[in-house]
Scaffold this active site. Structure first.
Site, PDB file in Angstrom:
ATOM      1  N   HIS B  78      60.501  78.174  20.587  1.00 12.97           N
ATOM      2  CA  HIS B  78      59.625  78.048  21.760  1.00 12.97           C
ATOM      3  C   HIS B  78      60.169  76.975  22.702  1.00 12.97           C
ATOM      4  O   HIS B  78      60.297  77.194  23.905  1.00 12.97           O
ATOM      5  CB  HIS B  78      58.192  77.707  21.330  1.00 12.97           C
ATOM      6  CG  HIS B  78      57.326  77.220  22.451  1.00 12.97           C
ATOM      7  ND1 HIS B  78      56.910  78.044  23.481  1.00 12.97           N
ATOM      8  CD2 HIS B  78      56.810  75.999  22.738  1.00 12.97           C
ATOM      9  CE1 HIS B  78      56.175  77.345  24.337  1.00 12.97           C
ATOM     10  NE2 HIS B  78      56.108  76.102  23.911  1.00 12.97           N
ATOM     11  N   ASP B 107      76.867  81.809  51.929  1.00 12.14           N
ATOM     12  CA  ASP B 107      76.869  81.937  50.468  1.00 12.14           C
ATOM     13  C   ASP B 107      77.082  80.546  49.897  1.00 12.14           C
ATOM     14  O   ASP B 107      77.150  79.564  50.649  1.00 12.14           O
ATOM     15  CB  ASP B 107      77.951  82.914  49.985  1.00 12.14           C
ATOM     16  CG  ASP B 107      77.539  83.586  48.661  1.00 12.14           C
ATOM     17  OD1 ASP B 107      77.012  82.875  47.782  1.00 12.14           O
ATOM     18  OD2 ASP B 107      77.736  84.798  48.513  1.00 12.14           O
ATOM     19  N   TRP B 142      63.923  71.573  18.309  1.00 17.58           N
ATOM     20  CA  TRP B 142      64.895  71.694  19.412  1.00 17.58           C
ATOM     21  C   TRP B 142      65.766  70.445  19.504  1.00 17.58           C
ATOM     22  O   TRP B 142      66.877  70.486  20.018  1.00 17.58           O
ATOM     23  CB  TRP B 142      64.187  71.970  20.746  1.00 17.58           C
ATOM     24  CG  TRP B 142      63.706  70.749  21.488  1.00 17.58           C
ATOM     25  CD1 TRP B 142      62.605  70.008  21.186  1.00 17.58           C
ATOM     26  CD2 TRP B 142      64.314  70.140  22.636  1.00 17.58           C
ATOM     27  NE1 TRP B 142      62.481  68.979  22.085  1.00 17.58           N
ATOM     28  CE2 TRP B 142      63.510  69.029  22.984  1.00 17.58           C
ATOM     29  CE3 TRP B 142      65.435  70.421  23.418  1.00 17.58           C
ATOM     30  CZ2 TRP B 142      63.809  68.208  24.070  1.00 17.58           C
ATOM     31  CZ3 TRP B 142      65.728  69.592  24.500  1.00 17.58           C
ATOM     32  CH2 TRP B 142      64.923  68.499  24.806  1.00 17.58           C
ATOM     33  N   SER B 171      77.572  77.202  31.353  1.00 16.71           N
ATOM     34  CA  SER B 171      76.882  77.792  32.499  1.00 16.71           C
ATOM     35  C   SER B 171      76.264  76.718  33.386  1.00 16.71           C
ATOM     36  O   SER B 171      76.442  76.714  34.608  1.00 16.71           O
ATOM     37  CB  SER B 171      75.798  78.745  31.981  1.00 16.71           C
ATOM     38  OG  SER B 171      74.876  79.025  32.989  1.00 16.71           O
ATOM     39  N   SER B 172      75.548  75.782  32.765  1.00 14.90           N
ATOM     40  CA  SER B 172      74.831  74.769  33.546  1.00 14.90           C
ATOM     41  C   SER B 172      75.779  73.886  34.329  1.00 14.90           C
ATOM     42  O   SER B 172      75.537  73.583  35.500  1.00 14.90           O
ATOM     43  CB  SER B 172      73.999  73.882  32.619  1.00 14.90           C
ATOM     44  OG  SER B 172      72.944  74.610  32.082  1.00 14.90           O
ATOM     45  N   HIS B 255      66.783  62.836  28.024  1.00 13.43           N
ATOM     46  CA  HIS B 255      65.842  62.321  29.011  1.00 13.43           C
ATOM     47  C   HIS B 255      66.153  62.752  30.434  1.00 13.43           C
ATOM     48  O   HIS B 255      65.265  63.219  31.128  1.00 13.43           O
ATOM     49  CB  HIS B 255      65.562  60.834  28.907  1.00 13.43           C
ATOM     50  CG  HIS B 255      64.232  60.575  29.550  1.00 13.43           C
ATOM     51  ND1 HIS B 255      63.045  60.825  28.907  1.00 13.43           N
ATOM     52  CD2 HIS B 255      63.901  60.274  30.826  1.00 13.43           C
ATOM     53  CE1 HIS B 255      62.050  60.659  29.753  1.00 13.43           C
ATOM     54  NE2 HIS B 255      62.526  60.329  30.917  1.00 13.43           N
ATOM     55  N   GLU B 257      67.408  65.398  31.130  1.00 18.94           N
ATOM     56  CA  GLU B 257      67.000  66.802  31.085  1.00 18.94           C
ATOM     57  C   GLU B 257      65.545  66.980  31.520  1.00 18.94           C
ATOM     58  O   GLU B 257      65.209  67.945  32.211  1.00 18.94           O
ATOM     59  CB  GLU B 257      67.212  67.343  29.658  1.00 18.94           C
ATOM     60  CG  GLU B 257      66.663  68.735  29.407  1.00 18.94           C
ATOM     61  CD  GLU B 257      67.411  69.838  30.145  1.00 18.94           C
ATOM     62  OE1 GLU B 257      68.520  69.580  30.644  1.00 18.94           O
ATOM     63  OE2 GLU B 257      66.870  70.953  30.218  1.00 18.94           O
ATOM     64  N   TYR B 259      64.012  65.346  33.739  1.00 17.43           N
ATOM     65  CA  TYR B 259      63.976  65.307  35.206  1.00 17.43           C
ATOM     66  C   TYR B 259      64.661  66.526  35.797  1.00 17.43           C
ATOM     67  O   TYR B 259      64.316  66.976  36.884  1.00 17.43           O
ATOM     68  CB  TYR B 259      64.546  63.985  35.719  1.00 17.43           C
ATOM     69  CG  TYR B 259      63.685  62.852  35.219  1.00 17.43           C
ATOM     70  CD1 TYR B 259      62.419  62.662  35.747  1.00 17.43           C
ATOM     71  CD2 TYR B 259      64.069  62.060  34.144  1.00 17.43           C
ATOM     72  CE1 TYR B 259      61.570  61.703  35.243  1.00 17.43           C
ATOM     73  CE2 TYR B 259      63.228  61.094  33.630  1.00 17.43           C
ATOM     74  CZ  TYR B 259      61.977  60.918  34.185  1.00 17.43           C
ATOM     75  OH  TYR B 259      61.138  59.980  33.672  1.00 17.43           O
ATOM     76  N   SER B 270      57.354  69.728  47.837  1.00 16.84           N
ATOM     77  CA  SER B 270      57.603  68.897  49.014  1.00 16.84           C
ATOM     78  C   SER B 270      57.915  69.749  50.242  1.00 16.84           C
ATOM     79  O   SER B 270      57.818  69.277  51.369  1.00 16.84           O
ATOM     80  CB  SER B 270      58.775  67.937  48.774  1.00 16.84           C
ATOM     81  OG  SER B 270      58.492  67.097  47.692  1.00 16.84           O
ATOM     82  N   HIS B 304      63.456  55.401  24.595  1.00 15.61           N
ATOM     83  CA  HIS B 304      62.000  55.476  24.393  1.00 15.61           C
ATOM     84  C   HIS B 304      61.618  56.686  23.536  1.00 15.61           C
ATOM     85  O   HIS B 304      60.482  56.769  23.082  1.00 15.61           O
ATOM     86  CB  HIS B 304      61.220  55.427  25.713  1.00 15.61           C
ATOM     87  CG  HIS B 304      61.312  56.639  26.575  1.00 15.61           C
ATOM     88  ND1 HIS B 304      61.356  56.579  27.939  1.00 15.61           N
ATOM     89  CD2 HIS B 304      61.373  57.945  26.275  1.00 15.61           C
ATOM     90  CE1 HIS B 304      61.423  57.798  28.431  1.00 15.61           C
ATOM     91  NE2 HIS B 304      61.444  58.644  27.449  1.00 15.61           N
ATOM     92  N   HIS B 305      62.554  57.605  23.324  1.00  9.52           N
ATOM     93  CA  HIS B 305      62.292  58.685  22.363  1.00  9.52           C
ATOM     94  C   HIS B 305      62.499  58.195  20.936  1.00  9.52           C
ATOM     95  O   HIS B 305      62.259  58.925  19.982  1.00  9.52           O
ATOM     96  CB  HIS B 305      63.219  59.872  22.626  1.00  9.52           C
ATOM     97  CG  HIS B 305      62.980  60.513  23.961  1.00  9.52           C
ATOM     98  ND1 HIS B 305      62.113  61.557  24.139  1.00  9.52           N
ATOM     99  CD2 HIS B 305      63.482  60.236  25.188  1.00  9.52           C
ATOM    100  CE1 HIS B 305      62.090  61.912  25.416  1.00  9.52           C
ATOM    101  NE2 HIS B 305      62.907  61.128  26.076  1.00  9.52           N
ATOM    102  N   THR B 330      57.748  57.596  40.872  1.00 12.83           N
ATOM    103  CA  THR B 330      56.914  58.786  40.679  1.00 12.83           C
ATOM    104  C   THR B 330      55.592  58.618  41.419  1.00 12.83           C
ATOM    105  O   THR B 330      55.126  59.537  42.101  1.00 12.83           O
ATOM    106  CB  THR B 330      56.656  59.011  39.178  1.00 12.83           C
ATOM    107  OG1 THR B 330      57.905  58.931  38.487  1.00 12.83           O
ATOM    108  CG2 THR B 330      56.051  60.361  38.926  1.00 12.83           C
ATOM    109  N   LYS B 333      56.020  59.156  45.105  1.00  9.85           N
ATOM    110  CA  LYS B 333      56.048  60.571  45.467  1.00  9.85           C
ATOM    111  C   LYS B 333      54.632  61.133  45.573  1.00  9.85           C
ATOM    112  O   LYS B 333      54.278  61.796  46.554  1.00  9.85           O
ATOM    113  CB  LYS B 333      56.822  61.373  44.407  1.00  9.85           C
ATOM    114  CG  LYS B 333      58.320  61.423  44.647  1.00  9.85           C
ATOM    115  CD  LYS B 333      58.956  62.292  43.573  1.00  9.85           C
ATOM    116  CE  LYS B 333      60.467  62.267  43.684  1.00  9.85           C
ATOM    117  NZ  LYS B 333      61.031  63.401  44.352  1.00  9.85           N
ATOM    118  N   ARG B 452      52.473  66.434  15.063  1.00 11.35           N
ATOM    119  CA  ARG B 452      53.156  67.611  15.600  1.00 11.35           C
ATOM    120  C   ARG B 452      53.872  68.335  14.473  1.00 11.35           C
ATOM    121  O   ARG B 452      54.158  67.764  13.437  1.00 11.35           O
ATOM    122  CB  ARG B 452      54.274  67.208  16.555  1.00 11.35           C
ATOM    123  CG  ARG B 452      53.891  66.408  17.704  1.00 11.35           C
ATOM    124  CD  ARG B 452      55.142  65.962  18.465  1.00 11.35           C
ATOM    125  NE  ARG B 452      55.665  67.042  19.307  1.00 11.35           N
ATOM    126  CZ  ARG B 452      56.618  66.868  20.207  1.00 11.35           C
ATOM    127  NH1 ARG B 452      57.173  65.690  20.369  1.00 11.35           N
ATOM    128  NH2 ARG B 452      57.034  67.858  20.943  1.00 11.35           N
TER     129      ARG B 452
END
Lengths: 345, 614
Positions: B78, B107, B142, B171-172, B255, B257, B259, B270, B304-305, B330, B333, B452
């Site tokens: 998931h 293009d 994951w 790819s990314s 991390h 990731e 964002y 925006s 922090h993870h 943040t 924004k 979890r």
């Protein structure tokens, strides 16, 4: 419009009340409650928790109320002119950069205070070592020369330092009311400490995903009064009780079926170190690392088919009586083993 | 399937195809965007199905709908599906379709590399899911913490995790390089950096994050691959390895990731909020600057993870401070979006509802994030449902809400037709209610101590009622999704015609027909302000000069310089994907993939990218 605003306000207040009532509900009904501290360290964390929650709640309501007001107030009506094309305002930007900065200082300073206050155990702390295994807990008291499993006993009002280790993968030790979690990492020796302030039995659970039966790795932490701890300690230092009658038959089966290869029972030939130490298992609240009650029915259930209780466990994967039908246990043998296990007070 | 040519005097023929072959060989950024969009939406449904099974299993204590092993596979897949196969490629769908239109380009910078990125993504996605075919699905989470990923503790499924993500990384990073160059080099005359729409800015930032972050994960994945296939024990203590090393590598990627997943949505809203408020974005420079600040800080907060892994008091203090700092940009924004709404003329149509809904739910996720940025508090929240609530408020309430805002906003540009407003509003309210019912109670159940990643729980923990509400919430989300899909299919066929500019838009994509012609702009526009279309429509409202959009009247559209169609990106992509799959069969066979890739790259290098004579 006004009524919808009022009703929204009622909903928001209702949510707040629900949160407060949940946060304050008692641990007697909720065993893993994270906001019901019973030790000095969790009380410090709780104080910090409340500062942060309060700050977040104030900001939450301010933003939600503002957003709701703006959305309803400036909703387009037919014939509205094109609004003034404002591009920004430097003073406002500076203001709302400074405001969150101030809030952050308000929460960072106590955060740092608690980090340093809880970093190191007092020097005279009682020493315990807990080692995580898939999926149970090995417990040693190096100074007291006690070895047990799945049930930690500590005396009240005495600082306790626990060294956390792992035998296989990463686990995490957590008793929310007594001590916040810390990981048990192979190759590392992590430390936690606390001074328990209220006698009782507290729930612990592994909280780092550790494989198939991660959900089935629990334990009890018992905070004893000073006298009760001495009684417990004296009992733990004894060898296993001599079994009688049916329990003696159980010991014979325990020995002949190969259980001794993994389990240790002090005072018998069982010297295995792969599985939990069973010397005083009869005196514990739970069996199978917090999964079942310690009564005849549950012990029989576990011995009959451990895979059903704790899928993937080593006993059902390697125990001869589970892997080879030739050695399968008869119901009589199971009852004898139950009697023996129950005699190990 | 016949090769079709557009003959123009004096130059060679342009290579194009028709039918299915035209999709397999396309290098048109709009078609690639559509391919990304449909593929990602398919995987969004797959990931949603996985989540639904998870929630049904947790509906009440002791259920046995799935086995523990299957449950572990479901939550692993998931997360992987939603992050790598749904939200990231949905972002990529928008980058592809919208970025060239917003910067006035015909293009992207490297059209064939763009096609290659899509094909590699598709094959990587299939490879990551390949385990379902042989009942060896990744089941290590994951985040795949060592040493649970060692051969000793996990099965073949982990190999699909490694190879799938390695292929997706190709790819990314290829796509990210493409968009960096496109945005920096392909802007229409006059579109300075500070005149770019915020969505373009966010895409640039995300692309830079990807280029710096993904290779770190690749390093970790290759170490894990060497450990599992060749016995090089990077993460095994008994052989000099270090389990925590994996966590550092994973979160230095992981991390940023986060964002990468949320900034596209911030860019989308925006652009939407000014359009439907009829006001320019308040504090444009601060919104853009906040995005840049978030990107920099995202590389300084990974630990922090890992607050509960045994870091020193000093490390905890520094990383908690850095993490809390992110709240400042943040917050800036959020306040600027609210200031844009202030005194606007708010047209609460579906894209605007999703945008305002984004702000409301994202703020909840942001605030809960600040709470567990405090390490002592995190010792009570880490790995409980409180964190599950947090990430879903950010990624579902945030990213997915923003992405749906974008779908409703740009659907008329992509298809030339309008989506149905009533169904759209129904979708929004079902989502908004469903999200809060599903993920709101997770805060509480987390405070009540529910860990979890547990496949079941006993009664008597105080968790049952809240879990039941959560599961009901999922079904409300599903009804919302059905309303969306019905609306999408019906509107694509029968929706009202949109015209060039259905929303009274402000940016360049609304100056051209819907759907846009293959060349996008018959004449490349000359931009003279930040909101060129709006300022041209309303010269009386400000002191901005009108821009020059030209006309298509005197343009021979056949002579516009456009790239050739090519099947080499597909061949090269097959090489990469097949190489990964064959490696799993036998590492030696992986060489076949390398050979196909080499042939593809060689042929690609020597074929003409565009008709000669241009």
């Amino acid at each position: 419009m006004l009524s919808s605003k009022k009703s929204t306000l009622v909903v928001l207040l209702g949510m707040l009340l629900a949160i407060i009532s949940f946060a304050c509900s008692s641990s007697e009904t909720i065993p893993l409650h994270t906001m019901d501290p019973k030790s000095d360290v969790t009380r410090d964390v709780q104080g910090l928790y409340i500062i942060l929650f309060s700050a977040a709640t104030v900001v939450f309501f301010a933003v939600m109320a503002g957003l709701l007001y703006i959305t309803l107030r400036f909703k387009r009506k037919p014939g509205d002119p094109i609004p003034l094309q404002t591009h920004g305002n430097r003073s406002l930007e500076i203001l709302w950069t400074i405001i969150p900065s101030v809030i952050l200082i308000v929460i960072l300073v106590p955060t740092w205070q608690v980090i340093y206050k809880t970093a190191n155990a007092p020097e005279n702390s009682m020493q315990i070592t807990v080692t995580g295994h898939q999926w149970w807990w090995e417990i040693e008291y190096p100074d007291l020369e006690i070895a047990t499993s799945n049930e930690v006993h500590v005396p009240i009002n005495v600082p306790v330092e626990i060294t956390l280790k792992s035998k296989d993968v990463i686990h995490s030790f957590w008793v929310p009311q007594i001590i916040g979690k810390k990981d048990m990492v192979p190759g590392l020796e992590n430390m936690i400490w606390f001074t328990a302030e209220e006698a009782g039995t507290y729930y612990g659970q592994c909280v780092e995903f550790c494989g198939e039966s991660h959900a089935n790795m629990k334990f009890d932490l018992v905070v004893d009064s000073t006298e009760d701890f001495e009684i417990w300690k004296a009992n733990q230092l004894q060898n296993a009780k001599e079994p009688q009658g049916l329990a003696l038959e159980g010991l014979t089966i325990f020995t002949s079926k190969g259980c001794t290869g993994c389990h240790k029972i002090e005072g018998t030939v069982a010297m295995g170190t792969i599985g939990p130490n069973l010397t005083h298992i009869g005196s514990r609240n739970k069996i199978a690392a917090g999964m079942l009650d310690n009564n005849a029915d549950d012990i029989a259930k576990w011995i009959r088919n451990p895979e059903e209780i704790k899928p993937g466990n080593l006993m059902s994967k390697t125990g001869g009586m589970y892997t080879d039908t030739k050695f399968a246990l008869s119901e009589d043998e199971i009852q004898a083993l139950v009697a023996y296990i129950q005699s190990l007070k | 399937m016949a090769t079709h040519s557009t003959t123009v005097k004096g130059i060679s023929e342009r290579v194009t195809y028709t039918g299915l072959m035209s999709w397999l060989t396309t290098v048109d950024h709009k078609r690639i965007g559509v391919l990304y969009g449909f593929t990602a939406m398919f995987f969004f449904l797959v990931g949603g199905l996985e989540a639904t099974v998870i929630r049904m299993q947790l509906f009440s204590p002791g259920l046995t709908l799935v086995t523990p092993g299957m449950y572990n596979s479901l939550f692993t897949m998931h997360a992987l599906t939603m992050i790598f196969l749904a939200v990231m490629p949905l972002g990529a769908a928008f980058f592809n379709f919208i970025i060239p239109l917003q910067i006035g380009a015909r293009d992207v910078a490297f059209p064939r590399l763009n096609a290659f990125s899509y094909w590699v993504f598709l094959f990587g996605a299939l490879l990551l899911n390949g385990g379902w075919l042989i009942n060896a699905v990744p089941d290590v989470g994951w985040f795949a913490y060592a040493p649970l990923t060692a051969n000793e503790y996990s099965g073949f499924g982990t190999n699909f995790f490694i190879l799938g993500l390695l292929v997706l990384g190709v790819s990314s990073v290829a796509a990210a390089c493409n968009f960096i160059v496109t945005i920096l080099n392909m802007r229409a005359p006059g579109m300075t950096l500070m005149r770019m729409p915020v969505f373009v800015w966010m895409t640039l930032i995300i692309s830079l994050l990807l280029v710096f972050a993904f290779p770190v994960l690749t390093v970790g994945l290759i170490e894990l691959l060497l450990q599992r296939f060749y016995d090089m024990q990077f993460f095994t203590v008994s052989q000099g390895g270090e389990p925590i090393l994996w966590q550092h590598l994973f979160w230095i990627f992981g991390h940023p990731e986060v964002y990468i997943l949320i900034l596209p949505a911030m860019g989308i809203i925006s652009d939407i909020i000014p359009t439907f408020a009829k006001k320019p974005l308040f504090g444009y420079g601060f919104v853009v600057g906040s995005g840049v600040a978030i990107a920099f800080l995202s590389f300084a907060v990974w630990a922090h993870h890992m607050f509960t892994t045994g870091l020193s008091a000093l490390t905890l203090s520094v990383f908690s401070g850095a993490t809390m700092l992110i709240a400042i940009p943040t917050g800036v924004k959020v306040l600027n979006w609210m200031a844009t709404l202030w005194r606007g003329s708010l047209d609460l149509r579906t894209p605007m509802l999703f945008s305002i809904g984004f702000i409301a739910t994202f703020v909840v996720g942001g605030l809960s994030g600040v709470i567990h940025a405090s390490p002592p508090v995190d010792t009570q929240q880490q790995d409980t449902y409180f964190i599950v609530a947090h990430i879903h408020y950010v990624l579902f309430g945030g990213s997915i809400m923003g992405i749906f805002a974008g779908i409703y906003y740009w659907f008329p540009k992509v298809t030339g037709r309008m989506m149905n407003e009533t169904l759209g509003k129904l979708h929004f309210w079902l989502f908004f209610i469903g999200i809060n019912l599903t993920f709101g109670p997770m805060h509480l159940v987390g405070i009540l101590g529910m860990p979890r990643r547990i496949y079941t729980y006993p009664s008597g923990m105080g968790w049952t009622f809240l879990n039941q509400i959560e599961t009901i919430g999922v079904f409300i989300i599903i009804i919302g999704m059905i309303a969306f899909l019905f609306n999408y299919i019906r509107s694509a066929r029968n929706g009202e015609f949109a015209g060039n500019d259905p929303w009274d838009g402000r940016t360049l994509e609304w100056t051209i027909p819907s759907p846009p012609p293959e060349y996008n702009f018959a004449t490349i526009p000359v931009v003279r302000s930040r909101e060129p279309l709006w300022d041209t429509k309303h010269p009386e409202l400000g002191d901005n000069l009108p821009s020059d959009f030209g006309t298509s009247d005197n343009v021979d559209t056949n002579s516009i310089h456009m790239p050739n169609a090519s099947y080499w990106p597909l061949v090269t992509g097959v090489g990469v994907g097949l190489g990964g799959a064959l490696f799993l069969v036998n590492p030696i066979l992986g060489v076949i993939g390398i050979l196909i890739t080499t042939v593809g790259v060689y042929a690609w290098s020597f074929e003409p990218a565009a008709p000669e004579g241009h």
